[in-house]
Scaffold this active site. Sequence first.
Site: not given
Ligand code: ACO
Length: 325
Positions: A113, A282, A252
Site C-alpha cells: 500500500c 482499499n 492511504h
Molecule cells: N462482517 C461482520 N463481522 C466481521 C467481519 C465482517 N466482514 N469481519 C470480522 N468480523 C467479526 C470478527 O469475527 C470478530 O468477531 P468476534 O468478536 O465474535 O470474534 C469481530 O467482527 C471483530 O473483529 P476484529 O478483527 O477485531 O475487527 P476490527 O475492529 O479490528 O476491524 C479490520 C477489522 C477492519 C480488518 C481492521 O482491523 C483493520 O482495518 N485493520 C487494518 C487493515 C489494513 O489497514 N490493512 C493494511 C493494508 S492491506 C494491504 O497491504 C493489501
Amino acid sequence: MKKVGIIGVGEYLPEKILTNADLEKMVETSDEWITTRTGIKERHIAAKTEATSDLATRAAREALKDADLKAEDIDLIIVATVTPDMQLPATACFVQANLGAKKAMCFDVSAACAGFIYAMTVAHQFIARGTCKNALIIGAEKLSSITDWQDRSTCVLFGDGAGAVVLGEVKSGGILSTYLGSDGHLTGLLNVPAGGSRQPFSKEVMEKRQNFIKMEGNEVFKIAVMSMAEAGQIALKKADLKCQDVNWIIPHQANLRIINAVSKRLGFANAQVYLNIEKCGNMSSASTATALVEAVKADKIKKGEVVMLVAFGAGLVWGSVIIKW
Ligand code: ACO
C-alpha cells in the site's frame, strides 16, 4: 539538483461496482459492520479480462494527456503493484508496450500500500539528478485477484483501480521531502503465503486457500496508526515544515478509523483530509494515487498549497512525500 513536481494526473476505476449489499449475499457480514468498522460502502472490481497493466495503461493515458506529453517523451515507467500481470516480466513493461513509450526504462516496485510513495521517491531521485526527464508513476492493483471471497475479515476491504502521475522538472514548488521506512520482522502480519518461491502453486495451496491475502487486522491497525503518523512527522521535519504549513493530507485509504487517528495525531482537521475510501475501499498502491488524482481533478489543491501523502502496507512498509503545488 532539479526541482521535481507532478505535471499530469490520471485515474481509472473499473466499471463494475460491488456494494456492501452485494457482499451481504456472499459472506456473513452487514453494511452496518463494514461501514462502522472501515468507512467503506462500495468498491470497483476489474473484469476477468482486465489485468493490472490494463488498469495502469488507462490511468497513464489520462496522465500523459493531462501533462500534454506523448508516450515517446517518457523515459521512466514505474508501476507500484502487488498484483502484477505475471511473475515476470514487470507490469511496467506491459504498460510501456500498450502506450508505445519506446524510450522508457521500466520496472515495478513492490511496497504494497506504500508502493506509490516508494515509486515516487525512486523517480524523484532519477529526475532530480538529471538521469531522467519525464517519469510515469502508476499505482495499480487488481486486488480482487488475490482476495479470498470466502473470508469476511478481508474480502470486504479491497477494490481494484489505478492512479498515475507524470513527474517532471518544475520551476517552483514540487517535492519538498520524502521519507520511507520498513520493518521486515512484521512480514507475518500481512501476506499472500503461497504462489512465490517459498511455496509454489500446488493443489494443496489452492485447497488451503494460501494464494490469497492473509491479515492480522488488529495488529496491522495499531502499527499503521503509529507508522503513518511517524512517517508524516519525519517528512515534515525533512521539509522544515510544521503541520500548520500543510493544506492537505492524502493518506492511504485502508480504514477510516486509521485515517482519523493518523490525522488527529498529526494535527490535521477533518476538512483537510482527502478521502475516496467510501467509494473505492482499499486499493493498496492505487489508493493514495487515485485519492491524489481525484483531489487534483476536483480542483481542491490550489497553486502554492502543500500536500502530504502518507501510507503504510504489507512488509510492513511506510512512507510519506510532501509536495508543494
Ligand atoms: N462482517 C461482520 N463481522 C466481521 C467481519 C465482517 N466482514 N469481519 C470480522 N468480523 C467479526 C470478527 O469475527 C470478530 O468477531 P468476534 O468478536 O465474535 O470474534 C469481530 O467482527 C471483530 O473483529 P476484529 O478483527 O477485531 O475487527 P476490527 O475492529 O479490528 O476491524 C479490520 C477489522 C477492519 C480488518 C481492521 O482491523 C483493520 O482495518 N485493520 C487494518 C487493515 C489494513 O489497514 N490493512 C493494511 C493494508 S492491506 C494491504 O497491504 C493489501
